[in-house]
Design a protein around this motif. Structure first.
Motif, PDB file in Angstrom:
ATOM      1  N   PHE A 145      53.919  -4.462 -38.503  1.00 48.24           N
ATOM      2  CA  PHE A 145      53.128  -3.127 -39.126  1.00 48.24           C
ATOM      3  C   PHE A 145      52.538  -3.493 -40.564  1.00 48.24           C
ATOM      4  CE2 PHE A 145      54.278  -0.930 -43.343  1.00 48.24           C
ATOM      5  CZ  PHE A 145      55.709  -1.305 -43.496  1.00 48.24           C
ATOM      6  N   GLU A 146      50.993  -2.965 -41.333  1.00 41.32           N
ATOM      7  CA  GLU A 146      50.149  -3.577 -41.983  1.00 41.32           C
ATOM      8  C   GLU A 146      50.486  -2.204 -43.287  1.00 41.32           C
ATOM      9  OE1 GLU A 146      46.640  -4.714 -40.935  1.00 41.32           O
ATOM     10  OE2 GLU A 146      48.184  -6.917 -39.882  1.00 41.32           O
ATOM     11  N   GLU A 147      50.150  -1.377 -42.673  1.00 40.20           N
ATOM     12  CA  GLU A 147      50.305  -0.195 -43.131  1.00 40.20           C
ATOM     13  C   GLU A 147      50.882   0.814 -43.000  1.00 40.20           C
ATOM     14  OE1 GLU A 147      49.304   0.052 -47.102  1.00 40.20           O
ATOM     15  OE2 GLU A 147      48.664  -2.379 -47.200  1.00 40.20           O
ATOM     16  N   LEU A 148      51.726   2.091 -43.932  1.00 41.93           N
ATOM     17  CA  LEU A 148      51.831   2.878 -43.018  1.00 41.93           C
ATOM     18  C   LEU A 148      51.022   3.961 -43.424  1.00 41.93           C
ATOM     19  CD1 LEU A 148      55.506   2.854 -44.307  1.00 41.93           C
ATOM     20  CD2 LEU A 148      54.944   2.564 -42.299  1.00 41.93           C
ATOM     21  N   GLN A 149      50.635   5.451 -42.523  1.00 38.83           N
ATOM     22  CA  GLN A 149      49.730   6.259 -42.526  1.00 38.83           C
ATOM     23  C   GLN A 149      50.486   7.053 -43.759  1.00 38.83           C
ATOM     24  OE1 GLN A 149      46.996   6.600 -40.955  1.00 38.83           O
ATOM     25  NE2 GLN A 149      47.692   4.877 -39.596  1.00 38.83           N
ATOM     26  N   PRO A 150      49.397   8.030 -44.090  1.00 39.12           N
ATOM     27  CA  PRO A 150      50.024   8.741 -45.220  1.00 39.12           C
ATOM     28  C   PRO A 150      50.487  10.069 -44.472  1.00 39.12           C
ATOM     29  CG  PRO A 150      47.497   8.280 -45.869  1.00 39.12           C
ATOM     30  CD  PRO A 150      48.168   7.602 -44.609  1.00 39.12           C
ATOM     31  N   ARG A 151      52.047  10.377 -44.944  1.00 42.73           N
ATOM     32  CA  ARG A 151      53.053  11.093 -44.252  1.00 42.73           C
ATOM     33  C   ARG A 151      53.390  11.260 -43.465  1.00 42.73           C
ATOM     34  NH1 ARG A 151      53.787  14.878 -48.109  1.00 42.73           N
ATOM     35  NH2 ARG A 151      54.022  16.215 -46.796  1.00 42.73           N
ATOM     36  N   SER A 152      53.667  10.025 -42.870  1.00 41.99           N
ATOM     37  CA  SER A 152      53.985   9.278 -41.307  1.00 41.99           C
ATOM     38  C   SER A 152      55.392   9.751 -41.349  1.00 41.99           C
ATOM     39  CB  SER A 152      53.400   8.423 -40.962  1.00 41.99           C
ATOM     40  OG  SER A 152      53.116   6.933 -41.628  1.00 41.99           O
ATOM     41  N   LEU A 153      56.255   9.165 -42.713  1.00 42.28           N
ATOM     42  CA  LEU A 153      57.853   9.180 -42.450  1.00 42.28           C
ATOM     43  C   LEU A 153      58.509  10.496 -43.383  1.00 42.28           C
ATOM     44  CD1 LEU A 153      58.181   6.014 -43.733  1.00 42.28           C
ATOM     45  CD2 LEU A 153      58.016   6.475 -41.429  1.00 42.28           C
ATOM     46  N   PHE A 169      59.036  -1.095 -51.403  1.00 47.27           N
ATOM     47  CA  PHE A 169      59.464  -0.205 -51.363  1.00 47.27           C
ATOM     48  C   PHE A 169      57.461   0.654 -51.962  1.00 47.27           C
ATOM     49  CE2 PHE A 169      60.444   3.104 -54.773  1.00 47.27           C
ATOM     50  CZ  PHE A 169      61.835   3.854 -53.916  1.00 47.27           C
ATOM     51  N   SER A 170      57.066   0.339 -52.548  1.00 47.76           N
ATOM     52  CA  SER A 170      55.608   0.763 -53.066  1.00 47.76           C
ATOM     53  C   SER A 170      54.679   1.087 -51.481  1.00 47.76           C
ATOM     54  CB  SER A 170      54.799  -0.198 -53.751  1.00 47.76           C
ATOM     55  OG  SER A 170      54.286  -1.243 -52.153  1.00 47.76           O
ATOM     56  N   LYS A 171      55.017   0.522 -50.382  1.00 44.08           N
ATOM     57  CA  LYS A 171      54.802   1.318 -48.754  1.00 44.08           C
ATOM     58  C   LYS A 171      54.838   2.515 -48.830  1.00 44.08           C
ATOM     59  CE  LYS A 171      53.047  -3.397 -47.249  1.00 44.08           C
ATOM     60  NZ  LYS A 171      51.691  -3.613 -47.057  1.00 44.08           N
ATOM     61  N   PHE A 172      56.056   2.915 -49.255  1.00 41.58           N
ATOM     62  CA  PHE A 172      56.640   4.267 -48.718  1.00 41.58           C
ATOM     63  C   PHE A 172      55.975   5.082 -49.594  1.00 41.58           C
ATOM     64  CE2 PHE A 172      60.747   1.823 -47.753  1.00 41.58           C
ATOM     65  CZ  PHE A 172      60.016   1.636 -46.056  1.00 41.58           C
ATOM     66  N   GLU A 173      55.643   5.190 -50.741  1.00 40.55           N
ATOM     67  CA  GLU A 173      54.786   6.391 -51.478  1.00 40.55           C
ATOM     68  C   GLU A 173      54.444   6.833 -51.342  1.00 40.55           C
ATOM     69  OE1 GLU A 173      53.426   6.735 -55.756  1.00 40.55           O
ATOM     70  OE2 GLU A 173      54.334   4.738 -55.689  1.00 40.55           O
ATOM     71  N   ALA A 174      53.311   6.711 -50.038  1.00 37.46           N
ATOM     72  CA  ALA A 174      52.399   7.954 -49.521  1.00 37.46           C
ATOM     73  C   ALA A 174      52.974   8.191 -48.187  1.00 37.46           C
ATOM     74  CB  ALA A 174      50.902   7.010 -49.288  1.00 37.46           C
ATOM     75  N   ALA A 175      53.896   7.495 -47.240  1.00 38.41           N
ATOM     76  CA  ALA A 175      54.530   7.698 -46.432  1.00 38.41           C
ATOM     77  C   ALA A 175      55.641   8.640 -46.657  1.00 38.41           C
ATOM     78  CB  ALA A 175      54.523   6.789 -45.469  1.00 38.41           C
ATOM     79  N   ALA A 176      55.979   9.056 -47.750  1.00 34.67           N
ATOM     80  CA  ALA A 176      56.491   9.920 -48.067  1.00 34.67           C
ATOM     81  C   ALA A 176      58.356  10.414 -46.985  1.00 34.67           C
ATOM     82  CB  ALA A 176      55.981  11.397 -47.786  1.00 34.67           C
ATOM     83  N   THR A 208      59.724  15.906 -58.329  1.00 35.52           N
ATOM     84  CA  THR A 208      60.879  16.166 -56.112  1.00 35.52           C
ATOM     85  C   THR A 208      60.690  15.037 -55.801  1.00 35.52           C
ATOM     86  OG1 THR A 208      59.528  17.250 -55.692  1.00 35.52           O
ATOM     87  CG2 THR A 208      61.188  18.974 -56.922  1.00 35.52           C
ATOM     88  N   SER A 209      59.533  13.669 -56.146  1.00 36.52           N
ATOM     89  CA  SER A 209      59.456  13.513 -55.329  1.00 36.52           C
ATOM     90  C   SER A 209      60.161  11.617 -54.932  1.00 36.52           C
ATOM     91  CB  SER A 209      57.415  12.402 -55.895  1.00 36.52           C
ATOM     92  OG  SER A 209      57.864  11.591 -56.835  1.00 36.52           O
ATOM     93  N   GLY A 210      60.196  11.546 -53.670  1.00 36.21           N
ATOM     94  CA  GLY A 210      60.102  10.459 -53.514  1.00 36.21           C
ATOM     95  C   GLY A 210      61.591  11.074 -52.634  1.00 36.21           C
ATOM     96  N   PRO A 211      62.526   9.859 -51.682  1.00 35.87           N
ATOM     97  CA  PRO A 211      63.351   9.747 -51.186  1.00 35.87           C
ATOM     98  C   PRO A 211      64.930   9.817 -51.501  1.00 35.87           C
ATOM     99  CG  PRO A 211      62.526   6.603 -49.892  1.00 35.87           C
ATOM    100  CD  PRO A 211      61.712   8.042 -52.151  1.00 35.87           C
ATOM    101  N   ALA A 212      65.633  10.266 -50.128  1.00 36.54           N
ATOM    102  CA  ALA A 212      66.918  10.097 -50.439  1.00 36.54           C
ATOM    103  C   ALA A 212      67.421   8.443 -50.471  1.00 36.54           C
ATOM    104  CB  ALA A 212      68.348  10.482 -49.778  1.00 36.54           C
ATOM    105  N   ASP A 237      52.909   6.995 -30.900  1.00 33.65           N
ATOM    106  CA  ASP A 237      52.233   6.855 -31.610  1.00 33.65           C
ATOM    107  C   ASP A 237      50.748   6.517 -32.637  1.00 33.65           C
ATOM    108  OD1 ASP A 237      51.547   9.934 -30.416  1.00 33.65           O
ATOM    109  OD2 ASP A 237      52.645  10.589 -32.302  1.00 33.65           O
ATOM    110  N   GLY A 238      51.821   4.533 -32.651  1.00 35.99           N
ATOM    111  CA  GLY A 238      51.339   3.978 -32.645  1.00 35.99           C
ATOM    112  C   GLY A 238      51.573   3.849 -34.162  1.00 35.99           C
ATOM    113  N   LEU A 239      52.463   4.238 -35.208  1.00 37.76           N
ATOM    114  CA  LEU A 239      52.390   4.680 -36.579  1.00 37.76           C
ATOM    115  C   LEU A 239      52.996   3.592 -36.866  1.00 37.76           C
ATOM    116  CD1 LEU A 239      53.765   8.815 -36.522  1.00 37.76           C
ATOM    117  CD2 LEU A 239      51.393   7.506 -37.266  1.00 37.76           C
ATOM    118  N   GLY A 240      52.956   2.126 -36.593  1.00 36.44           N
ATOM    119  CA  GLY A 240      54.223   1.176 -36.786  1.00 36.44           C
ATOM    120  C   GLY A 240      55.201   1.174 -36.952  1.00 36.44           C
TER     121      GLY A 240
END
Ligand SMILES: [Zn+2]
Length: 490
Positions: A145-153, A169-176, A208-212, A237-240
């Motif tokens: 995977f290269e980039e994660l789709q926004p909100r894909s997580l 870590f920074s790649k997770f920000e938008a994927a939430a 309240t942002s960020g994962p457990a 869905d090929g989301l990486g």
């Protein structure tokens, strides 16, 4: 000035020049000697030992608030936080894993088979008090995977090897993602990652942002691999992502600390309703009396330069600028809290501003001002990112101040409060002699910066700060006037 930078992409670009207008020649103002004397008095008061290093929530904060409100009143300001209040109150929260072993529990379930992940589990949910996870699908990342789709997580728990965490870590920000399950292979890796996760960070209570985050021991990591077994398959869905067909359940025990603190805001309404505002800001907080090595004899970080000097310059510049009465625009004077904890007061202001952010025509941050002597040029931190450059250069020219470029811009722009406004589209800059002489600046950063020796008793160089005070008085008048600066705000 904060110690660590956290880079956020900013799309700010140079905007068109403001309309040309002549800058009024400086009125005969106070002498530099007089300004230096006033700065010395204010720095001496704010950085005195009895202010305790001005830590948010401390008795030192109460003293600082009273001192600021007194000064704001003396220079003719009114309460500026809305509804007649001087203070914009907010809560800071820090959540850390409970130190009680075995208090957090987790299981991974596939079909009828469950494995416990609780042995050595270290878990925290930095954005929430109620930290229980139920029925959360566990996924992995496709190695390609290269980039994660926004909100894909969203509502997923991602399995991440500890060694990969810094890179990803920074790649997770938008994927939430809902949670990160951090796996380890060795006891050493587990201990090291535990240290990072356990430290905790202060954040706004409203954030309240960020994962457990669930850190698994090597044994629990092996157990999870075993449970997943051969179920790993690429997400259709090929989301990486790799779906594991395995469900996480967790109960997270954490300890939560809270601090009640406040920005202190004064305002002088302008003569022209709807013309917008000029904002001056400087952080009032510093590192408190639990600072530096545990065995040091002096553990009180007074914060004379950082940032009693910024507050002193702000108050004196506003006092001089407003001696002739109100300007066309409102002047808002903002002493922020919790800058040292990650620009949190400036973020609280940006999240709930007393005036709409698009009406702010210009914002000038003042941080760590008293380093350079008289005759030093100035640097504009934020040059090229706002429509203010032309006006700043005009005011500097009339005042005989040279503006020089700085290769410190990229490193320091995100480390000061103006950044929290700039990323929200407010034209915010930091104009200062302190960054202009590389040798003086590095000498401060390498010696007194964030140490007990940043103390007024050791003597503070005020020459450049006094000149910067008069420069800012000119900037307030220039950008506060619709004649000289018609653009922006309102
Ligand atoms: Zn600092």
């Amino acid at each position: 000035m904060i110690a660590l930078s956290r880079t956020i992409a900013v799309g700010a670009a140079a905007l068109s020049l403001a309309a040309c207008a002549t800058v009024p020649a400086p009125q005969t103002g106070p002498s530099l000697d007089m300004v230096e004397a006033r700065l010395a008095e204010d720095i001496g008061a704010l950085a005195a030992d009895d202010f305790g290093g001005r830590y948010p929530g401390s008795e030192g904060e109460a003293k600082t608030q009273r001192w600021l409100i007194q000064r704001y009143s003396e220079i003719g300001l009114q309460p500026g936080a809305g509804e007649g209040d001087w203070t914009q109150d907010f809560t800071l929260v820090r959540r850390q894993p409970s130190e009680e072993a075995g208090s957090s529990t987790a299981t991974a379930t596939r079909g009828s088979r469950s494995v416990s992940l609780s042995q050595g589990l270290i878990a925290v949910d930095p954005g929430r008090d109620d930290a229980n996870l139920a029925d959360v699908p566990i996924v992995g990342l496709d190695p390609d995977f290269e980039e994660l789709q926004p909100r894909s997580l969203v509502n997923r728990a991602v399995r991440v090897p500890a060694a990969e965490l810094p890179r990803l870590f920074s790649k997770f920000e938008a994927a939430a993602p809902k949670a990160l399950i951090v796996t380890t292979q060795t006891a050493e890796e587990y201990e090291k990652t535990a240290g990072l996760i356990s430290r905790g960070r202060w954040r706004l209570g409203s954030d309240t942002s960020g994962p457990a985050v669930l850190l698994l021991s090597p044994q629990a990591s092996a157990g999870l691999s075993d449970a997943i077994g051969a179920n790993a398959k690429r997400h259709p869905d090929g989301l990486g992502l790799i779906a594991y067909d395995t469900i996480l359940k967790a109960s997270i025990a954490q300890k939560t600390d809270r601090i009640e603190t406040a920005n202190v805001i004064g305002r002088l309404p302008g003569r022209v309703p709807g013309a917008g505002a000029v904002v001056l800001l400087a952080h009032w907080d510093h590192l408190g009396d639990d600072c530096g090595p545990p065995d040091a004899t002096d553990r009180l970080c007074n914060g004379a330069v950082d940032n009693a000097s910024g507050l002193a310059v702000m108050i004196e510049a506003v006092r001089i600028a407003l001696q002739g009465g109100p300007l066309d625009r409102d002047v808002i004077v903002l002493a922020t809290s919790s800058e040292e904890l990650g620009l949190l007061g400036a973020k609280a202001f940006a999240a709930d501003p007393p005036v709409p952010l698009p009406t702010i025509a210009a914002a000038f941050n003042l941080d760590t001002m008293a380093i350079a002597p008289r005759g030093t040029p100035v640097v504009v931190l934020g040059a090229g990112k706002t429509a203010l450059d032309y006006g700043i250069s005009e005011v500097a020219r009339v005042r005989g101040r040279e503006i020089v470029p700085s290769d410190l811009q990229d490193a320091f722009l995100p480390r000061q409060d103006g950044w929290a406004l700039l990323v929200e589209g407010v034209p915010a800059v930091l104009v200062s002699s302190a960054l202009a002489d590389r040798a003086d600046f590095e000498s401060f950063m390498g010696s007194d910066y964030h140490r007990a020796s940043d103390d007024p008793a050791r003597g503070v160089e005020l020459g450049g700060a006094a000149e910067d005070t008069l420069l800012h008085a000119g900037l307030i008048r220039y950008f506060g006037s619709l004649q000289t600066y018609p653009g922006g705000g309102g």
